[in-house]
Design a protein around this motif. Structure first.
Motif, PDB file in Angstrom:
ATOM      1  N   GLY A 101       0.819  -1.213   0.000  1.00 54.12           N
ATOM      2  CA  GLY A 101       0.000   0.000   0.000  1.00 54.12           C
ATOM      3  C   GLY A 101       0.850   1.258   0.000  1.00 54.12           C
ATOM      4  O   GLY A 101       0.519   2.254  -0.656  1.00 54.12           O
ATOM      5  N   ASP A 102       1.944   1.228   0.743  1.00 55.56           N
ATOM      6  CA  ASP A 102       2.845   2.378   0.797  1.00 55.56           C
ATOM      7  C   ASP A 102       3.562   2.575  -0.534  1.00 55.56           C
ATOM      8  O   ASP A 102       3.768   3.700  -0.985  1.00 55.56           O
ATOM      9  CB  ASP A 102       3.858   2.218   1.933  1.00 55.56           C
ATOM     10  CG  ASP A 102       3.186   2.153   3.302  1.00 55.56           C
ATOM     11  OD1 ASP A 102       2.161   2.840   3.484  1.00 55.56           O
ATOM     12  OD2 ASP A 102       3.668   1.417   4.173  1.00 55.56           O
ATOM     13  N   ALA A 105       1.202   4.063  -3.197  1.00 58.55           N
ATOM     14  CA  ALA A 105       0.854   5.467  -2.970  1.00 58.55           C
ATOM     15  C   ALA A 105       2.008   6.437  -3.223  1.00 58.55           C
ATOM     16  O   ALA A 105       1.817   7.652  -3.135  1.00 58.55           O
ATOM     17  CB  ALA A 105       0.346   5.633  -1.538  1.00 58.55           C
ATOM     18  N   LYS A 119       5.065   8.230   4.463  1.00 62.55           N
ATOM     19  CA  LYS A 119       4.237   8.138   5.669  1.00 62.55           C
ATOM     20  C   LYS A 119       3.534   6.790   5.568  1.00 62.55           C
ATOM     21  O   LYS A 119       2.702   6.575   4.687  1.00 62.55           O
ATOM     22  CB  LYS A 119       3.214   9.261   5.753  1.00 62.55           C
ATOM     23  CG  LYS A 119       2.382   9.160   7.016  1.00 62.55           C
ATOM     24  CD  LYS A 119       1.399  10.300   7.146  1.00 62.55           C
ATOM     25  CE  LYS A 119       0.652  10.132   8.466  1.00 62.55           C
ATOM     26  NZ  LYS A 119      -0.386  11.146   8.617  1.00 62.55           N
ATOM     27  N   GLN A 120       3.896   5.878   6.453  1.00 59.82           N
ATOM     28  CA  GLN A 120       3.346   4.527   6.381  1.00 59.82           C
ATOM     29  C   GLN A 120       1.855   4.546   6.692  1.00 59.82           C
ATOM     30  O   GLN A 120       1.426   5.117   7.696  1.00 59.82           O
ATOM     31  CB  GLN A 120       4.086   3.590   7.337  1.00 59.82           C
ATOM     32  CG  GLN A 120       5.518   3.361   6.923  1.00 59.82           C
ATOM     33  CD  GLN A 120       6.239   2.390   7.835  1.00 59.82           C
ATOM     34  OE1 GLN A 120       5.987   2.328   9.024  1.00 59.82           O
ATOM     35  NE2 GLN A 120       7.151   1.638   7.247  1.00 59.82           N
ATOM     36  N   GLN A 121       1.072   3.941   5.805  1.00 65.37           N
ATOM     37  CA  GLN A 121      -0.379   3.944   5.960  1.00 65.37           C
ATOM     38  C   GLN A 121      -0.833   3.179   7.197  1.00 65.37           C
ATOM     39  O   GLN A 121      -1.758   3.596   7.872  1.00 65.37           O
ATOM     40  CB  GLN A 121      -1.040   3.344   4.714  1.00 65.37           C
ATOM     41  CG  GLN A 121      -0.849   4.195   3.488  1.00 65.37           C
ATOM     42  CD  GLN A 121      -1.366   3.522   2.219  1.00 65.37           C
ATOM     43  OE1 GLN A 121      -1.682   2.335   2.201  1.00 65.37           O
ATOM     44  NE2 GLN A 121      -1.451   4.295   1.152  1.00 65.37           N
ATOM     45  N   LYS A 122      -0.178   2.081   7.508  1.00 61.95           N
ATOM     46  CA  LYS A 122      -0.614   1.239   8.622  1.00 61.95           C
ATOM     47  C   LYS A 122      -0.301   1.874   9.971  1.00 61.95           C
ATOM     48  O   LYS A 122      -1.133   1.869  10.870  1.00 61.95           O
ATOM     49  CB  LYS A 122       0.055  -0.141   8.525  1.00 61.95           C
ATOM     50  CG  LYS A 122      -0.381  -1.098   9.609  1.00 61.95           C
ATOM     51  CD  LYS A 122       0.228  -2.462   9.406  1.00 61.95           C
ATOM     52  CE  LYS A 122      -0.176  -3.409  10.526  1.00 61.95           C
ATOM     53  NZ  LYS A 122       0.394  -4.739  10.338  1.00 61.95           N
ATOM     54  N   GLY A 124       1.358   5.141  10.389  1.00 65.67           N
ATOM     55  CA  GLY A 124       1.487   6.595  10.408  1.00 65.67           C
ATOM     56  C   GLY A 124       2.925   7.055  10.611  1.00 65.67           C
ATOM     57  O   GLY A 124       3.209   8.244  10.656  1.00 65.67           O
ATOM     58  N   GLN A 160      -2.698   6.265  -9.228  1.00 65.86           N
ATOM     59  CA  GLN A 160      -2.287   5.356  -8.162  1.00 65.86           C
ATOM     60  C   GLN A 160      -2.699   3.929  -8.494  1.00 65.86           C
ATOM     61  O   GLN A 160      -3.830   3.669  -8.891  1.00 65.86           O
ATOM     62  CB  GLN A 160      -2.896   5.770  -6.822  1.00 65.86           C
ATOM     63  CG  GLN A 160      -2.414   4.893  -5.679  1.00 65.86           C
ATOM     64  CD  GLN A 160      -2.874   5.386  -4.316  1.00 65.86           C
ATOM     65  OE1 GLN A 160      -3.482   6.438  -4.207  1.00 65.86           O
ATOM     66  NE2 GLN A 160      -2.581   4.626  -3.298  1.00 65.86           N
TER      67      GLN A 160
END
Length: 168
Positions: A101-102, A105, A119-122, A124, A160
């Motif tokens: 996911g990171d 993005a 900024k890591q989605q899981k 933050g 994306q």
């Protein structure tokens, strides 16, 4: 009643789940039995918990580390697929060790001061990875890999990429 239940009886009950291959159910049963007898002990229904001597059911680890030759073979296969972003995503992943996911993005705007800012989605959590960071397999630098990516806004393409498309 409860006083007649022995540790062996509980072990047989829990091992039934293990024998059927449902380790998580066995672990849940272990926790529930332990909680049940702990409460019964506190409330005076039993004088000890027959669940105390029981061992926690061990999970079978089904994952293993990816070997370098396997990764190279996967990369070669990805280069032949219609999803042109996939080999780029794989190269970024092996250098940065970020979640799909990171990686999906990532944008060109995330690159400044000779670092890729994520900024890591899981979690933050904010990371700043140097563009000189090298791939342990190929020796490529992160900056060179990012530069080779086709996107002008998003790094992997015009828009994306869906994170799930990086793993199936």
């Amino acid at each position: 009643g409860l006083m007649t239940i022995s540790p062996k009886m509980l072990e047989i009950f829990i091992s039934g789940y293990e024998e059927r291959g449902t380790i998580s159910a066995a672990q849940t049963a272990h926790m529930v039995v332990g909680d049940l007898f702990r409460e019964a002990w506190i409330d005076g229904y039993v004088t000890y918990s027959p669940a105390l001597p029981l061992r926690y059911p061990k999970s079978n680890i089904k994952r293993s580390r990816l070997s370098a030759p396997d990764w190279v073979e996967m990369l070669e296969h990805a280069q032949k697929m219609k999803r042109s972003y996939l080999p780029h995503a794989m190269r970024i992943a092996v250098i940065t060790a970020q979640r799909r996911g990171d990686i999906a993005a990532l944008r060109r705007d995330d690159i400044w001061e000779d670092h890729l800012h994520i900024k890591q989605q899981k979690t933050g959590y904010m990371l700043a990875l140097p563009l000189k960071l090298k791939c342990p397999l190929s020796g490529e630098e992160l900056g060179d890999v990012l530069e080779s990516c086709p996107g002008t806004d998003f790094i992997l393409g015009k828009q994306q990429v869906k994170p799930y498309s990086l793993s199936n």
